[in-house]
Write an enzyme that holds these catalytic residues in place. Sequence first.
Site, PDB file in Angstrom:
ATOM      1  N   ASP A  84       1.194  -0.886  -0.097  1.00  0.00           N
ATOM      2  CA  ASP A  84       0.594   0.180  -0.478  1.00  0.00           C
ATOM      3  C   ASP A  84       1.003   1.470  -0.107  1.00  0.00           C
ATOM      4  O   ASP A  84       1.851   0.985   0.264  1.00  0.00           O
ATOM      5  CB  ASP A  84      -0.707  -0.171   1.175  1.00  0.00           C
ATOM      6  CG  ASP A  84      -1.955   1.068   1.100  1.00  0.00           C
ATOM      7  OD1 ASP A  84      -2.286   1.674   0.443  1.00  0.00           O
ATOM      8  OD2 ASP A  84      -1.760   1.349   2.240  1.00  0.00           O
ATOM      9  N   ASP A  86       0.033   5.143   0.658  1.00  0.00           N
ATOM     10  CA  ASP A  86      -0.613   6.309   1.818  1.00  0.00           C
ATOM     11  C   ASP A  86      -0.807   5.588   3.502  1.00  0.00           C
ATOM     12  O   ASP A  86      -1.228   4.705   2.993  1.00  0.00           O
ATOM     13  CB  ASP A  86      -2.089   7.328   1.829  1.00  0.00           C
ATOM     14  CG  ASP A  86      -1.810   7.591   0.289  1.00  0.00           C
ATOM     15  OD1 ASP A  86      -0.574   8.008  -0.224  1.00  0.00           O
ATOM     16  OD2 ASP A  86      -2.050   8.830   0.485  1.00  0.00           O
ATOM     17  N   ASP A 312      -1.724  -1.279   5.683  1.00  0.00           N
ATOM     18  CA  ASP A 312      -2.258  -0.933   6.887  1.00  0.00           C
ATOM     19  C   ASP A 312      -3.925   0.053   6.938  1.00  0.00           C
ATOM     20  O   ASP A 312      -4.497  -0.501   8.379  1.00  0.00           O
ATOM     21  CB  ASP A 312      -1.915   1.239   7.473  1.00  0.00           C
ATOM     22  CG  ASP A 312      -2.981   2.229   6.826  1.00  0.00           C
ATOM     23  OD1 ASP A 312      -3.438   2.707   7.457  1.00  0.00           O
ATOM     24  OD2 ASP A 312      -2.420   2.031   4.955  1.00  0.00           O
TER      25      ASP A 312
END
Length: 348
Positions: A84, A86, A312
């Site tokens: 991922d 961001d 996240d």
Amino acid sequence: MTSSNTSPTIPSTTATYQLQEPSSGVTSQATEYSIIHSPSTPIKDSDSDRLRRVSDGKSRGRGRRNNNPSPPPDSDLERVFIWDLDETIIVFHSLLTGSYANRYGRDPPTSVSLGLRMEEMIFNLADTHLFFNDLEECDQVHIDDVSSDDNGQDLSTYNFGTDGFPAAATSANLCLATGVRGGVDWMRKLAFRYRRVKEIYNTYKNNVGGLLGPAKREAWLQLRAEIEALTDSWLTLALKALTLIHSRTNCVNILVTTTQLIPALAKVLLYGLGVVFPIENIYSATKIGKESCFERIVQRFGRKVVYVVVGDGVEEEQGAKKHSMPFWRITSHSDLMALHHALELEYL
């Protein structure tokens, strides 16, 4: 930071965070990293909530899908790390909202200001050099998704400003979710733009300062330094793991982000990630979602390799679970350090 026209050198160490008991925390997650024990992370706000001109996830295009856009991987490939962007590799959305500052006791107005400056720089780069004004409504999942419409014409003297593409796209809504496709000539012009974007990315991924020019380069270096200081070298820690994976001949880094493809490429360049993410390894999940991107990646690399998802958010976690991929959660600096340490010890 150097003064030459090259991307800034990321320091290899950070004095702010040090592993105290490396083996205990690392081995527990590394040896059981395929089992997700912790509760699902809260759904993070989409990148597009703050990126004002990035799609909110609605389907906006219908470019031809090419499930094998790149040459087949080497037979010795063993692991594919799907990242991922961001709040995993970079701190961006939480800068804009001030949530990072609140969590780590930093000044929220300063954080928001840095986020807005980086957002402006991302869109300036995307608009000025990567045709985002033309391509915002013609988003693709992968840089090669419309390459089959490219006739290979020499673009060295081609005038993108006068080929009539933007007017046609705007007037006919050719790229919207209606499913309407342009004619052969229009699709070729679309493919030309993506080809040029690919050329620019490959030319300047190691020399972003040369793309920006002297004045903007200095502002960019200063902003990068300020963000690294405020975020306690978050990007530096992520890059240590990314670089280690990139140095292996049997591993590859793949990026799957909810940001539209063109702004995502601008982000990757501005954060100095072009070295560890070849443009063919970047996927935008804006239109199809991360789980579908994972499917494309599996189709590309096959089922014999081991996939590890690093992120996240709940979307990548659920996608990893559905495809039976190990998931390494990133919620703090210590998670990034533990990941790097597990890679050093070859647990991963």
